[in-house]
Design an enzyme around this catalytic site. Sequence first.
Site, PDB file in Angstrom:
ATOM      1  N   GLY A  11      78.252  73.758  63.117  1.00  0.00           N
ATOM      2  CA  GLY A  11      77.067  72.764  63.852  1.00  0.00           C
ATOM      3  C   GLY A  11      77.643  71.058  63.435  1.00  0.00           C
ATOM      4  O   GLY A  11      77.652  70.259  64.284  1.00  0.00           O
ATOM      5  N   ASN A  12      78.458  70.912  62.390  1.00  0.00           N
ATOM      6  CA  ASN A  12      78.709  69.630  62.004  1.00  0.00           C
ATOM      7  C   ASN A  12      80.013  69.183  62.791  1.00  0.00           C
ATOM      8  O   ASN A  12      80.416  68.057  62.860  1.00  0.00           O
ATOM      9  CB  ASN A  12      79.195  69.559  60.503  1.00  0.00           C
ATOM     10  CG  ASN A  12      77.865  69.428  59.821  1.00  0.00           C
ATOM     11  OD1 ASN A  12      76.995  68.665  59.871  1.00  0.00           O
ATOM     12  ND2 ASN A  12      77.884  70.566  58.708  1.00  0.00           N
ATOM     13  N   LYS A 128      66.098  77.753  52.333  1.00  0.00           N
ATOM     14  CA  LYS A 128      66.623  77.089  53.310  1.00  0.00           C
ATOM     15  C   LYS A 128      65.794  76.128  53.581  1.00  0.00           C
ATOM     16  O   LYS A 128      64.808  75.994  54.311  1.00  0.00           O
ATOM     17  CB  LYS A 128      66.965  77.642  54.589  1.00  0.00           C
ATOM     18  CG  LYS A 128      67.926  77.149  55.471  1.00  0.00           C
ATOM     19  CD  LYS A 128      69.284  76.963  54.942  1.00  0.00           C
ATOM     20  CE  LYS A 128      70.183  76.548  56.012  1.00  0.00           C
ATOM     21  NZ  LYS A 128      71.771  76.416  55.541  1.00  0.00           N
ATOM     22  N   LYS A 214      74.858  81.177  60.221  1.00  0.00           N
ATOM     23  CA  LYS A 214      75.837  81.398  61.320  1.00  0.00           C
ATOM     24  C   LYS A 214      76.948  82.157  61.086  1.00  0.00           C
ATOM     25  O   LYS A 214      77.344  83.141  62.045  1.00  0.00           O
ATOM     26  CB  LYS A 214      76.092  79.956  61.952  1.00  0.00           C
ATOM     27  CG  LYS A 214      77.184  80.065  62.993  1.00  0.00           C
ATOM     28  CD  LYS A 214      78.891  79.615  62.449  1.00  0.00           C
ATOM     29  CE  LYS A 214      78.799  78.521  61.584  1.00  0.00           C
ATOM     30  NZ  LYS A 214      79.981  78.372  61.220  1.00  0.00           N
ATOM     31  N   LYS A 276      80.975  81.610  54.087  1.00  0.00           N
ATOM     32  CA  LYS A 276      82.179  81.832  55.044  1.00  0.00           C
ATOM     33  C   LYS A 276      83.070  82.999  54.316  1.00  0.00           C
ATOM     34  O   LYS A 276      83.563  84.041  54.837  1.00  0.00           O
ATOM     35  CB  LYS A 276      82.987  80.593  55.112  1.00  0.00           C
ATOM     36  CG  LYS A 276      82.259  79.441  55.910  1.00  0.00           C
ATOM     37  CD  LYS A 276      83.071  78.318  55.980  1.00  0.00           C
ATOM     38  CE  LYS A 276      82.377  77.250  57.118  1.00  0.00           C
ATOM     39  NZ  LYS A 276      80.814  77.014  56.787  1.00  0.00           N
TER      40      LYS A 276
END
Length: 315
Positions: A11-12, A128, A214, A276
Amino acid sequence: MGRKIVIALGGNAILSSDASAQAQQKALVQTAKYLVQFIENGDELIVTHGNGPQVGNLLLQQAAADSEKNPAMPLDTCVAMTEGSIGFWLQNALVNELETRGIHKDVAAVVTQVIVSNDDPAFSQPTKPIGPFLSEEEAKHQAELTGAIFKEDAGRGWRKVVPSPKPIGIKEVNVVRSLIESGVVVITAGGGGIPVVEDPQTKQLTGVEAVIDKDFASQTLSELVGADLFVILTGVDNVYVNYNQPNQEKLEQVTPSQLKQYIAENQFAPGSMLPKVEAAINFVERYPQGKAIITSLENIEQVLTGHGGTQVVAD
């Protein structure tokens, strides 16, 4: 049919300092130029994306306009709204770039329901942070009104925290498979997808107040569609151990067992590189005929040659 590739955008990478629609669309025009190289190479492309900054901004807007006649939308709906808007921007950018290059290929953005378990431990331990920063007094008042949980966030104020459960399925996966088999470029699982739980008796799906990472949603999608390549894009060309230290070491080809050892040594930052790396491990372990790559958008050309980024292959 070429390689089936899932590419996970952050998103960044879409939003920097300028949160306007125009600035984000402009960023995605540049992103599309990189992604279309895979299509020129004959690959079939599935693109996922983050939405952290975008959904955070939308929650601020919702809170600012909240009233009895115009109530703020719940989190699952805000995820859907940003999945739709970013999906449109990226779809538009890809269609235009394909036409510029004389490639006639359809692009479809699919709003995606991602199934999570009611029994996921994340629901009893929300971590979160989302939405605006509040004072301690405001946070306590909101907690009493709504039953939400608020935690102090790095000395900057109090924020609402929600669960981040792991995905266990994707409702629209057959739609995605059909589109890919028809040669369509698919944009899906945006922002980790809309978290839903399934009633075991009725099979009805219900949205829940949560966010899905994500990278884990993209990993689940990669497994379900049988991706040859799962590419996780980040801000660096490679994963490193001893990052930013004199003995920093670039990882080029590694196995899940090697990465697990590095995780045990706390080599990867939680909330940054760690998810990741974990998503790459999960994909290769569960679908060993596939390969995962962690790299930057700017390093895509090296990935196309088969040599770029940190490549995770089965033990």
